[in-house]
Every structure is written in structure tokens, then in C-alpha cells.
Design a protein around this motif. Structure first.
Motif, short mmCIF file in Angstrom:
data_model
loop_
_atom_site.label_atom_id
_atom_site.label_comp_id
_atom_site.label_asym_id
_atom_site.label_seq_id
_atom_site.Cartn_x
_atom_site.Cartn_y
_atom_site.Cartn_z
N GLY B 264 -26.24 8.30 -22.82
CA GLY B 264 -25.95 9.86 -22.43
C GLY B 264 -24.45 10.20 -22.78
N ASP B 265 -23.62 10.78 -21.69
CA ASP B 265 -22.44 11.08 -21.91
C ASP B 265 -21.23 9.67 -21.71
OD1 ASP B 265 -23.10 14.16 -20.67
OD2 ASP B 265 -23.05 13.59 -22.65
N VAL B 280 -20.76 1.11 -31.90
CA VAL B 280 -21.16 1.78 -30.77
C VAL B 280 -22.62 1.59 -30.75
CG1 VAL B 280 -21.12 3.69 -29.40
CG2 VAL B 280 -19.17 3.20 -30.51
N THR B 281 -23.23 1.03 -29.74
CA THR B 281 -24.77 1.20 -29.47
C THR B 281 -25.20 1.68 -28.29
OG1 THR B 281 -24.54 -0.85 -28.18
CG2 THR B 281 -24.59 -1.47 -30.51
N ASP B 282 -26.49 1.92 -28.14
CA ASP B 282 -27.23 2.55 -27.22
C ASP B 282 -27.46 1.45 -26.15
OD1 ASP B 282 -30.32 3.02 -28.70
OD2 ASP B 282 -29.48 1.36 -28.02
N ALA B 283 -28.15 1.86 -25.13
CA ALA B 283 -28.13 1.12 -24.13
C ALA B 283 -29.23 -0.24 -24.71
CB ALA B 283 -29.04 1.66 -22.86
N ASP B 284 -30.16 0.06 -25.50
CA ASP B 284 -30.95 -1.06 -25.86
C ASP B 284 -30.33 -1.85 -27.16
OD1 ASP B 284 -33.68 1.17 -25.80
OD2 ASP B 284 -33.16 -0.44 -24.34
N PRO B 299 -17.02 9.56 -25.75
CA PRO B 299 -18.34 9.45 -26.46
C PRO B 299 -18.40 10.70 -27.57
CG PRO B 299 -18.28 9.61 -24.16
CD PRO B 299 -17.25 9.91 -24.38
N ASP B 300 -18.09 11.65 -27.50
CA ASP B 300 -18.17 12.76 -28.59
C ASP B 300 -17.59 12.46 -29.99
OD1 ASP B 300 -17.32 15.21 -26.09
OD2 ASP B 300 -19.45 14.26 -26.40
N SER B 301 -16.44 11.71 -29.75
CA SER B 301 -15.90 11.27 -30.95
C SER B 301 -16.50 10.08 -31.72
CB SER B 301 -14.50 10.97 -30.78
OG SER B 301 -13.97 11.67 -29.94
N VAL B 302 -17.61 9.82 -31.41
CA VAL B 302 -18.05 8.52 -32.01
C VAL B 302 -18.91 9.22 -33.49
CG1 VAL B 302 -20.38 7.19 -32.00
CG2 VAL B 302 -19.18 7.36 -30.08
#
Lengths: 391, 360
Positions: B264-265, B280-284, B299-302
Motif C-alpha cells: 500500500g502506502d 522493491v517487492t510487494d508483500a508476496d 513509496p511514491d518514488s519507486v
């Protein structure tokens, strides 16, 4: 859309048609042997018909000079299909009128103009039909109209007065019998010839050393003129049948069907051997290598791969041999074998040109019919995967 | 499984094959390679007796190949050639059915087998069983040829430049197909090629031939690392290092990475542990992109890697070290992530690790 219409041939045809207007249309003679009198178009037909025919040819000429379009092709085909029966009808009616008061032995024969315009009409019809290859239905209809109409007119008696018809009606039964004999000789010789020639062709591909002698013999036979070959066979055959009466019982004598059949068989050898050889040679070597590599025995390879792939060419060879045979059989009549040549030689002997014509036209018609039948047969026997698009 | 003992083939005065001795183990892909005229195709064709040796013997599973009639021998060996040689008057189905029907299989068994084989080579049975060879493209014909060779399920497969007659793109796809089929079927394969890249790609062992003689018989790695003489060295070419790393899977040399996780954020993970440019990965565990941690921690700068960029900013786990190197050079980066089919980040390959692998 531009059509690759070969209208130059149509132009040639139309010029021939126009030229035919000036040639004699009929030749009238008081009896078969008498000197004939040439009758022009105006003598044959009434003015209206004459003008109509002339006009049609001019229109055809004009159309053939225009760019080739589909409409053009249709128009030319229709005109050609009309002119053919119209020409014959005109000649037929003219003959009837001219012979109305003449004695029964008088004869009216077709003149040069009719033959020329028939050929011209055929050119025009055929080339315009070839531009319509993408409309097979219309094409077939247009192709059949002319012969259909001519046949119909014939049955209705429009050509009764022509000398050709006179000869025909006088010889109907004999014509049927000789056609049967002709077919038997021509087809029988090709059949037996194929039984000999196909294995010879196969042998020539398998064994290098037999290739030369087989082709040498077959080619040499082919170069001997038919009458000469008949003659060469007569003497030994006569001697044989003299020595062995059993042969004579079977009907094998020096002259007649026996020597003709033998000669015809010999003639049919070359086209069939040649095409069998070519047919087998053109089989893809990769397919043969793959077949052998996967464990096919020689016999399986031959019967399941080679021979099926060679069928189209072998079929063509047999077809060629058949047409050739029909022609050669016409000569066989001279040595007593019968066949349609009988009429040709009788006509020659009696100086009756229409009798000659009867025989010649019959042979041609027979050849055309057999050719069509052979083509269909080849198409049916060709394995599905080998048929080309549009076959 | 296949033992070739002192094989010699003489044509008149010249020796096409000169006392060749090679043993191919069961389930192994042995590639015969060499310059034109070296005798590799002749050797192949002696195995199924399309060519009879002048001297020497061949044993398959201990049995001398001369014992049985050649036709019977060949029915237990698959044979696929460069020009394919499909029978033009038969459909695809009929082509494939040839050997099974000679062997007397019943109709339903054959048609099931045809169906199965077409799927195996990547052709839709419904669309292809009734086609004729003239209706097939080069690549399709090659596949049917391979299916036909495998039809009776022979333990041995002989292939003579089977992928030579198609364009490079199709060739690569066919090679890939071959590798996956071989992984599944484990046939004993003898394959002839003149293309070293193909040999390196497909072979378990490569037999280099020259003027009828065997010069070197080794695994691709050993062949590339230590060519026995000047000829092999020049044959293998100056860029053997690149060829070698085409056989190294990325999964065998990738390194684990520490990542940042964005749900998320929020961006979580130990920033002190990750490099400046962190994945950068997501939760999975699925790769989303990368972040320049020196610039921003938000997180927005990813920098997100979208579907179009995945192909050249990552390597799949099935790729080789050479693919990874190629991509890194293409993008001008020093490291590249390795992802699986669901885009999960498995590890990372760096230029340094590639240097280490090549140096061995």
C-alpha cells in the motif's frame, strides 16, 4: 480490373472470321465425282443473314481491340458461341435451298469459309473463356453452348442437306461398328502396352545398365512410320500363321487386326516408359532417404511412397499413348484392321471428300473424348496431397 | 547404449571415417560436429546402416547391429533429417503413422499416439492432422519430422542437422522445444550439426571430428575450457568464454538480495542493509521496481517496472548467465534481478559474479 485476356488471339480470330466472308461457303456438285461450283456467302444465305454474320464479326474485331475487361470477355465468349452454330446453320440452310431442285445424287459440301470461321470462332471463344478462369460455372456454360446448339440443330435436321450428313446417314451402321473396332484397337493396345512399359520403366530406374537399351529400342520403334511398321510385321506374322494353323484359328493372320495390334502396342511403349522413368526419378530423394531410414523395406518404399508419387506422370504417359494410338489406328484400316480409318481410305479411293471428312472428324472426336476421360481419370487417381490448387 | 568401435568407411582410396570409437550413454545427447566433409553424417548413417562400415562394429545395447536385417534395426531407431523428407502424398497424421502401422499397431493406438506427439512438438492436433506437407511452413514441417521420428517410441534418435533449414528465430524455438522434449523423454540422441552454438546448447557431450577422425570427445564445458589442440581451439572460436556461460543457468550463480517491501502506502525494510539502488517487492515477494534510497525513501518514488520493461530489465529463472550478461550490457547496469514466472524475486546476478564464473 485488368484481365490478362490474350485478345491478340481474339483479334486474329476475328480477322480470320472477316476474311471468311469472302471465301466460298459451299461447293455444289451435281454428283459425287463431278466438278464443284463455289458458292459465296451471298449465294448461301439471304442478305439479312449475310449482313448479320458480317456485322457480328466486325463487332468481335472491335471488341478484341479494346482493353481486356471481364465484360469484354463475356461479350466475346457469347459472340463466339453464337457465331459457331450460326455459321453451320447458315451453311446447312443454304445447302438445303440450293439442292431443293437438284437430283438426289447432287452434293453440297462445306467450303473453306465455313472451316475458317469455325476455327476463328473457336479462337475467339477459347481465349475469352481463359480470361474467365475465376468463374468456373459461367465458363462451363459458355463452353457448352456452342456444341450443345450444334448438336440440337443437327438433331433437328438443319444439316441434312450437307454432303457430310449424306455420307453419315449412308454409313451409320458401319460407322458404329468401326468406332467399336477403333476403340478396341486403340485402348487394347495401350492397355497391353502399359502392362509391358510400366515395368520396363521401373526397371530402367532401378538398373542403370538396362536404361540405355530400353530407351534405345523404344525410341527407335517410335521413329518408324506407322505404315512401314505395319508392313514390317505383316510378313513374319503371315509366315507364323502359315506355319501354325492354331494361330489362324484364333484369327491371327498376316493382315488384319493382329499386326495392327502388335504395332500399336509397340508404339505405345515409348511415352509410357519415358513417363514412368521420369515419374520415378522426380520423387523427392529426401522422402526416399527418410523412408529407408525409418525402416521401410524396399518393397514398402516402392509401393507406399515411390509409385503413388509417380502416378501423375505415369498417367500422363498413358494418356499421351492413348491419343497417339487413336491416331495411329486410323492407318490400320489400310491393312484390313478396320477402324474409322476405313472411311478415310474409302473416301480417298472414291475421291469423295466428305467421306474422308466423316472418317477424319470421327477420329478427332474420339481422340477428344478419350483425352477428356483420361484427364478426369488422372485427376481422380492422383493422391490428394499432390493435387495442385484449382485442379 | 551405443558403442562405435573402430568404425572405418572407405570410398575407393579415401577414408571418410577413420577408426572412430565413441560410446554414447543411455539418455545422453551426443553431438557430432566438425567442418564439411569430416565424416559426421557418414558416421550417423552407419549407426542405422544406411551406410555399411568398411571396418569396425557398432553395438546397440550390447548387440551387434549387423545381426538383424537393416529394416528391423531402423524401425527401432528414430531418424530425422535436415530436408525432413515428409511424404507429400500423405497427411501429417499418415506421415507420423508410418512406422507404427508397419509395426502393426492398431488404429486407435496410432491415432492417440499421433495426437500425443503433435502436442509434444507444439502443434495443435485439431489443426494439423489433416494438413498436407505442402501446406506446412518450414518450422512446422521440421516439428512433424521429429514427431514422425519419435512415433514408435524408439529409444534412440538420430538427427542430421534437423534445425538447419529454418530461419534463426524458428531454429531457436525448435532447439528450445527439443530440450524440453528431451528433458521429458530422455532419449539417446546422436545429432549432427555444423553449428557450434547449437552443439553447446543441446549436447551432453560433443564429439569433434576432422577428416574422419575423432579429435575430442568431451562435455561442452570441458571442450570450451580446454580444447585439446590448435584445430579444436580455432574451431571452437575465440569467444569460447561467452559460449561457456551460455550453459550456466542464472539460478546456479545468483546471489540473494535484501529488499524493501511496499504494501500500500508504506515502505518497510531495513534501509541500512540494502544497496543504494534497492529492489522493491510487494508483500508476496513479487518484484515491483527499484528505489534510489539516496534520493528518497518515499513509496511514491519507486521506479516501477511495468509489463513492457520486464523483458529487458530482468531475467527469468530459466535463463543462462549469458542472457543476464547480455541484458546488463544492453541496459548499462551492473546487476539484474532474477524472477520466476509469477514475477517473484529470486536473487540477483552481477557483472562481478559473471567475471568470477568465467574465470574458473
Amino acid at each position: 480490373m485488368e484481365y490478362p485476356g490474350p485478345s491478340r488471339v481474339a483479334t486474329l480470330g476475328s480477322l480470320m472470321g472477316v476474311a471468311s466472308l469472302a471465301l466460298p461457303w459451299l461447293t455444289v456438285r451435281s454428283s459425287r465425282l463431278a466438278e464443284g461450283e463455289s458458292i459465296s456467302l451471298l449465294g448461301t444465305a439471304n442478305t439479312l443473314t449475310a449482313v448479320l454474320i458480317a456485322a457480328l464479326w466486325v463487332v468481335v474485331l472491335a471488341l478484341s481491340l479494346r482493353p481486356a475487361t471481364r465484360m469484354n470477355a463475356y461479350a466475346l465468349a457469347c459472340l463466339g458461341a453464337t457465331l459457331l452454330p450460326l455459321t453451320l446453320l447458315t451453311a446447312g440452310m443454304g445447302a438445303e435451298r440450293l439442292l431443293a431442285d437438284a437430283p438426289a445424287v447432287a452434293r453440297a459440301s462445306l467450303g473453306g469459309a465455313v472451316w475458317l470461321s469455325l476455327l476463328a470462332g473457336y479462337f475467339v471463344l477459347h481465349t475469352s473463356l481463359s480470361a474467365l478462369k475465376d468463374r468456373p460455372c459461367a465458363r462451363r456454360v459458355l463452353m457448352l453452348i456452342a456444341p450443345g446448339l450444334i448438336l440440337l440443330l443437327g438433331l433437328l435436321g438443319a444439316f441434312e442437306s450437307l454432303a457430310l450428313s449424306a455420307e453419315f446417314t449412308g454409313n451409320e451402321q458401319r460407322l458404329a461398328r468401326e468406332t467399336g473396332r477403333h476403340l478396341a484397337l486403340a485402348l487394347g493396345s495401350v492397355f497391353i502396352g502399359a502392362l509391358i512399359a510400366v515395368p520396363l520403366g521401373i526397371a530402367a530406374t532401378r538398373h542403370r545398365r538396362t536404361e540405355r537399351p530400353i530407351f534405345l529400342i523404344a525410341s527407335t520403334i517410335e521413329t518408324v512410320p506407322s505404315l512401314a511398321l505395319f508392313g514390317l510385321i505383316i510378313a513374319p506374322l503371315a509366315a507364323l500363321s502359315f506355319a501354325y494353323p492354331a494361330l489362324r484359328e484364333l484369327g491371327i493372320r498376316g493382315v488384319g487386326a493382329a499386326p495392327a495390334l502388335i504395332a500399336l502396342i509397340l508404339y505405345s511403349l515409348l511415352p509410357i516408359v519415358h513417363n514412368t522413368y521420369a515419374g520415378l526419378k522426380q520423387v523427392s530423394p529426401a522422402a526416399l532417404d527418410a523412408g529407408r531410414g525409418m525402416g521401410m523395406s524396399n518393397r514398402q518404399l516402392s509401393w507406399r511412397v515411390e509409385y503413388p508419387l509417380a502416378i501423375p506422370l505415369i498417367g500422363e504417359g498413358i494418356r499421351t499413348a492413348t491419343i497417339q494410338s487413336v491416331g495411329n489406328t486410323a492407318v490400320a484400316a489400310l491393312i484390313g484392321a478396320g477402324g474409322l480409318g476405313h472411311f478415310i481410305f474409302q473416301g480417298l479411293g472414291q475421291a469423295a471428300p466428305d467421306l474422308i471428312l466423316l472418317g477424319a472428324l470421327s477420329v478427332i472426336a474420339l481422340a477428344l473424348v478419350l483425352d477428356t476421360v483420361a484427364r478426369s481419370a488422372i485427376k481422380m487417381l492422383t493422391p490428394r496431397g499432390l493435387r495442385r490448387e484449382g485442379d | 547404449m551405443i558403442l562405435m568401435e573402430e568404425l572405418t568407411k572407405r570410398y575407393g582410396e579415401s577414408l571418410a571415417v577413420d577408426t572412430l570409437s565413441v560410446e554414447v550413454a543411455a539418455g545422453e545427447v551426443c553431438v557430432l560436429i566438425g567442418p564439411s566433409g569430416c565424416g559426421k553424417t557418414t558416421t550417423l548413417r552407419m549407426i542405422n546402416r544406411l551406410v555399411e562400415p568398411s571396418e569396425g562394429r557398432i553395438f546397440i545395447n550390447g548387440e551387434d547391429t549387423r545381426k538383424r536385417p537393416p529394416e528391423l534395426l531402423r524401425r527401432s531407431i528414430g531418424y530425422a533429417i535436415q530436408s525432413v523428407g515428409l511424404f507429400p502424398h500423405m497427411t501429417v497424421e499418415q506421415n507420423i503413422s508410418v512406422v507404427p502401422s508397419i509395426l502393426g499397431w492398431d488404429r486407435s493406438r496410432i491415432s492417440n499416439r499421433v495426437h500425443e506427439l503433435l502436442l509434444l512438438v507444439g502443434l495443435d492436433p485439431a489443426g494439423y492432422t489433416h494438413k498436407y506437407p505442402t501446406q506446412l511452413s518450414g518450422g512446422e514441417a521440421q516439428r512433424v519430422g521429429v514427431a514422425r521420428a519419435l512415433a514408435a517410441d524408439p529409444p534412440i534418435l538420430l538427427m542430421d542437422e534437423p534445425f538447419g533449414a529454418v530461419d534463426p528465430l524458428t531454429r531457436e524455438r525448435l532447439q528450445q522445444q527439443f530440450l524440453s522434449i528431451q528433458k521429458e523423454l530422455r532419449k539417446t540422441v546422436v545429432l549432427v550439426t555444423h553449428d557450434l552454438d547449437e552443439a553447446v546448447r543441446l549436447a551432453d557431450r560433443i564429439a569433434v571430428m576432422r577428416a574422419g577422425k575423432l579429435v575430442q570427445f568431451d562435455t561442452p564445458e570441458r571442450l570450451l575450457a580446454s580444447p585439446t589442440d590448435a584445430f579444436v581451439r580455432s574451431f571452437v572460436g575465440a569467444d569460447r568464454a561467452l559460449k561457456r556461460i551460455s550453459r550456466v543457468p542464472v539460478t546456479s550463480m545468483m546471489q540473494p538480495v535484501k529488499t524493501l517491501v511496499r504494501s500500500g502506502d508504506t515502505l518497510s525494510g531495513d534501509v541500512s542493509q540494502v544497496p543504494r539502488f534497492a529492489w522493491v517487492t510487494d508483500a508476496d515477494g513479487r518484484l515491483l521496481g527499484w528505489l534510489d534510497t539516496a534520493q528518497s525513501r518515499s513509496p511514491d518514488s519507486v521506479f516501477e517496472i511495468d509489463a513492457a520493461q520486464v523483458e529487458y530489465l530482468t531475467v527469468p529463472d530459466s535463463a543462462s548467465a549469458r542472457d543476464a550478461l547480455s541484458r546488463m550490457l544492453g541496459q548499462g547496469v551492473r546487476s539484474i534481478p532474477v524472477i520466476d514466472e509469477s514475477r517473484r524475486l529470486l536473487g540477483e546476478v552481477t557483472l562481478r559474479s559473471i567475471e568470477e564464473v568465467t574465470a574458473e
